[in-house]
Enzyme design. Structure first.
Site, PDB file in Angstrom:
ATOM      1  N   ASP A 111       0.834  -1.207   0.000  1.00  0.00           N
ATOM      2  CA  ASP A 111       0.000   0.000   0.000  1.00  0.00           C
ATOM      3  C   ASP A 111       0.868   1.257   0.000  1.00  0.00           C
ATOM      4  OD1 ASP A 111      -2.392   1.351  -0.079  1.00  0.00           O
ATOM      5  OD2 ASP A 111      -2.708   1.298   2.086  1.00  0.00           O
TER       6      ASP A 111
ATOM      7  N   ASN B 239       1.255   3.399  -2.903  1.00  0.00           N
ATOM      8  CA  ASN B 239       1.773   3.816  -4.221  1.00  0.00           C
ATOM      9  C   ASN B 239       1.282   5.204  -4.618  1.00  0.00           C
ATOM     10  OD1 ASN B 239       2.897   1.312  -4.423  1.00  0.00           O
ATOM     11  ND2 ASN B 239       1.414   0.504  -5.897  1.00  0.00           N
ATOM     12  N   GLY B 240      -0.025   5.431  -4.401  1.00  0.00           N
ATOM     13  CA  GLY B 240      -0.626   6.698  -4.807  1.00  0.00           C
ATOM     14  C   GLY B 240      -0.015   7.861  -4.037  1.00  0.00           C
TER      15      GLY B 240
ATOM     16  N   ARG C 293      -0.894   9.265  -9.842  1.00  0.00           N
ATOM     17  CA  ARG C 293      -0.895   8.076  -8.981  1.00  0.00           C
ATOM     18  C   ARG C 293      -0.267   6.867  -9.672  1.00  0.00           C
ATOM     19  NH1 ARG C 293      -4.055   7.374  -4.701  1.00  0.00           N
ATOM     20  NH2 ARG C 293      -4.379   5.224  -5.349  1.00  0.00           N
TER      21      ARG C 293
ATOM     22  N   HIS D 275       2.295   3.236  -8.901  1.00  0.00           N
ATOM     23  CA  HIS D 275       2.064   1.811  -9.193  1.00  0.00           C
ATOM     24  C   HIS D 275       3.220   1.263 -10.029  1.00  0.00           C
ATOM     25  CE1 HIS D 275      -1.802   2.277  -7.450  1.00  0.00           C
ATOM     26  NE2 HIS D 275      -2.353   2.925  -8.460  1.00  0.00           N
TER      27      HIS D 275
ATOM     28  N   SER E  24     -10.903  -6.923  -4.320  1.00  0.00           N
ATOM     29  CA  SER E  24     -12.237  -6.977  -4.938  1.00  0.00           C
ATOM     30  C   SER E  24     -12.944  -5.629  -4.806  1.00  0.00           C
ATOM     31  CB  SER E  24     -13.065  -8.108  -4.313  1.00  0.00           C
ATOM     32  OG  SER E  24     -12.921  -8.145  -2.908  1.00  0.00           O
TER      33      SER E  24
ATOM     34  N   LEU F 223      10.602 -20.855  -4.798  1.00  0.00           N
ATOM     35  CA  LEU F 223       9.738 -19.853  -4.159  1.00  0.00           C
ATOM     36  C   LEU F 223       8.396 -19.865  -4.878  1.00  0.00           C
ATOM     37  CD1 LEU F 223       9.245 -17.228  -2.383  1.00  0.00           C
ATOM     38  CD2 LEU F 223      10.158 -15.936  -4.310  1.00  0.00           C
TER      39      LEU F 223
ATOM     40  N   ARG G 246      -4.968  -2.008   8.850  1.00  0.00           N
ATOM     41  CA  ARG G 246      -6.180  -2.798   8.612  1.00  0.00           C
ATOM     42  C   ARG G 246      -5.886  -3.891   7.600  1.00  0.00           C
ATOM     43  NH1 ARG G 246      -8.177   2.648   6.829  1.00  0.00           N
ATOM     44  NH2 ARG G 246      -7.547   2.908   4.656  1.00  0.00           N
TER      45      ARG G 246
HETATM   46  C1  IPE Z   1      -5.463  -2.711  -0.131  1.00  0.00           C
HETATM   47  O1  IPE Z   1      -5.123  -1.385  -0.353  1.00  0.00           O
HETATM   48  C2  IPE Z   1      -5.462  -3.475  -1.393  1.00  0.00           C
HETATM   49  C3  IPE Z   1      -4.188  -3.593  -2.090  1.00  0.00           C
HETATM   50  C4  IPE Z   1      -3.026  -3.178  -1.681  1.00  0.00           C
HETATM   51  C5  IPE Z   1      -4.258  -4.263  -3.344  1.00  0.00           C
HETATM   52  P1  IPE Z   1      -6.220  -0.239  -0.472  1.00  0.00           P
HETATM   53  O2  IPE Z   1      -5.491   1.024  -0.634  1.00  0.00           O
HETATM   54  O3  IPE Z   1      -7.214  -0.600  -1.506  1.00  0.00           O
HETATM   55  O4  IPE Z   1      -6.929  -0.348   0.962  1.00  0.00           O
HETATM   56  P2  IPE Z   1      -7.871   0.691   1.729  1.00  0.00           P
HETATM   57  O5  IPE Z   1      -8.940   1.131   0.782  1.00  0.00           O
HETATM   58  O6  IPE Z   1      -7.002   1.832   2.151  1.00  0.00           O
HETATM   59  O7  IPE Z   1      -8.381  -0.084   2.906  1.00  0.00           O
HETATM   60  C1  IPE Z   2      -1.684   0.191  -3.358  1.00  0.00           C
HETATM   61  O1  IPE Z   2      -1.401   1.557  -3.391  1.00  0.00           O
HETATM   62  C2  IPE Z   2      -1.897  -0.393  -4.729  1.00  0.00           C
HETATM   63  C3  IPE Z   2      -3.285  -0.782  -5.022  1.00  0.00           C
HETATM   64  C4  IPE Z   2      -4.274  -0.794  -4.182  1.00  0.00           C
HETATM   65  C5  IPE Z   2      -3.557  -1.206  -6.385  1.00  0.00           C
HETATM   66  P1  IPE Z   2      -2.582   2.613  -3.366  1.00  0.00           P
HETATM   67  O2  IPE Z   2      -2.971   2.919  -4.773  1.00  0.00           O
HETATM   68  O3  IPE Z   2      -3.684   2.165  -2.502  1.00  0.00           O
HETATM   69  O4  IPE Z   2      -1.843   3.861  -2.749  1.00  0.00           O
HETATM   70  P2  IPE Z   2      -2.438   4.884  -1.691  1.00  0.00           P
HETATM   71  O5  IPE Z   2      -2.921   4.095  -0.521  1.00  0.00           O
HETATM   72  O6  IPE Z   2      -3.548   5.623  -2.367  1.00  0.00           O
HETATM   73  O7  IPE Z   2      -1.281   5.765  -1.368  1.00  0.00           O
HETATM   74 MG    MG Z   3      -4.117   2.427  -0.549  1.00  0.00          MG
END
Ligand code: IPE
Ligand code: IPE
Ligand code: MG
Length: 264
Positions: free
Chosen positions: A26, A28-29, A39, A43, A72, A137, A197
């Site tokens: 989590d 990346n954005g 964003r 990724h 999902s 692996l 979470r």
């Molecule tokens: C969880 O990240 C899912 C993945 C990393 C693929 P999210 O960014 O979607 O989770 P929430 O919405 O903050 O709970």
């Molecule tokens: C996780 O990074 C990657 C995916 C859920 C695909 P996010 O895209 O959720 O990045 P944030 O949480 O917005 O920084």
């Molecule tokens: Mg996220």
């Protein structure tokens, strides 16, 4: 029959190095936004961290690495981001599968794949088939995965397999139908990006996993942070419901009071 023991029905053997590490990648954005980039740049950069983590697991003899790539619920994101993520998945698969294969990595993808474009579904199946003989692996990518989806599809398959068993189903009837029945339950769960979470990741399989949360954003996650997570893991006492006193002298007892608390 499940291949591996269950953390609730048996007390699993543990070791100083986790056999199975599961990660919510989590942040990346936010990584991209901090740099005034779109964003998607985050990724894109995140794929490099995936590469580095595969290397780190190979070096350390970790047998299973599971990465949450798309939940999902991630379909709720703007259409443009979803389709860029799908394109990235296709390109990453095409670019990386050969190298994974050369390094003895078996690739598996879990989740409801039926919602993906047919071309992507074929690519996934070909990549899985092409690496099926590898065992150094097992790299699992969770894509369009949800823990609730997993439990429900397992229940449906369990009911179908033995419809007459009403009121008698046990954990051992359901577990073999879970998407990751080929792997032991994760020993160590890591989430980057600061949130604490599960976001509908492996709800069943995380029953007794050790949790490690870090504020580091996924594109910046590296072997130093990973090492900190592994160190923290080594210092945990995995009791599986028992008392500390019971662990002394048991096969899963701490190695020494001062050294790693989980026996090698
Ligand atoms: C969880 O990240 C899912 C993945 C990393 C693929 P999210 O960014 O979607 O989770 P929430 O919405 O903050 O709970
Ligand atoms: C996780 O990074 C990657 C995916 C859920 C695909 P996010 O895209 O959720 O990045 P944030 O949480 O917005 O920084
Ligand atoms: Mg996220």
């Amino acid at each position: 029959m499940a291949l591996f023991g269950s953390s609730t029905r048996d007390v699993p053997a543990t070791s100083a190095v986790p056999r199975h590490v599961a990660i919510i990648m989590d942040g990346n954005g936010r990584w991209a936004r901090k740099r005034l980039l779109p964003r998607f740049a985050g990724h894109h950069r995140g794929v490099e961290t995936v590469r580095a983590m595969v290397r780190a697991c190979l070096e350390r003899g970790i047998e299973y690495l599971t990465l949450f790539a798309f939940s999902s619920e991630n379909w709720r994101r703007p259409q443009e981001e979803v389709s860029l993520l799908m394109d990235l998945f296709v390109h990453a698969l095409k670019d990386e599968v050969g190298k994974l294969d050369r390094n003895g990595v078996r690739l598996r993808v879990v989740g409801d794949l039926s919602r993906f474009e047919p071309g992507l579904q074929t690519l996934i199946h070909d990549s899985e088939r092409g690496t099926a003989a590898n065992s150094r692996l097992v790299l699992t990518i969770a894509a369009n995965y949800g823990g609730r989806w997993d439990i429900l599809q397992a229940v449906n398959r369990m009911l179908h397999a033995d419809p007459g068993k009403v009121g008698e189903w046990r954990e051992s009837d359901l577990a073999p139908h879970l998407a990751m029945s080929y792997a032991p339950e994760p020993d160590l769960f890591i989430r980057t990006g600061g949130e604490q979470r599960i976001s509908n990741f492996l709800l069943w399989q995380l029953a007794y996993s050790e949790f490690y949360f870090t504020d580091v954003l996924w594109p910046e996650f590296d072997s130093t942070v990973f090492e900190a997570a592994l160190l923290s893991y080594r210092q945990r006492e995995r009791r599986f419901g028992r008392t500390s006193e019971q662990l002394i002298g048991s096969p899963t007892a701490p190695a020494s009071p001062t050294g790693p608390r989980i026996d090698a």
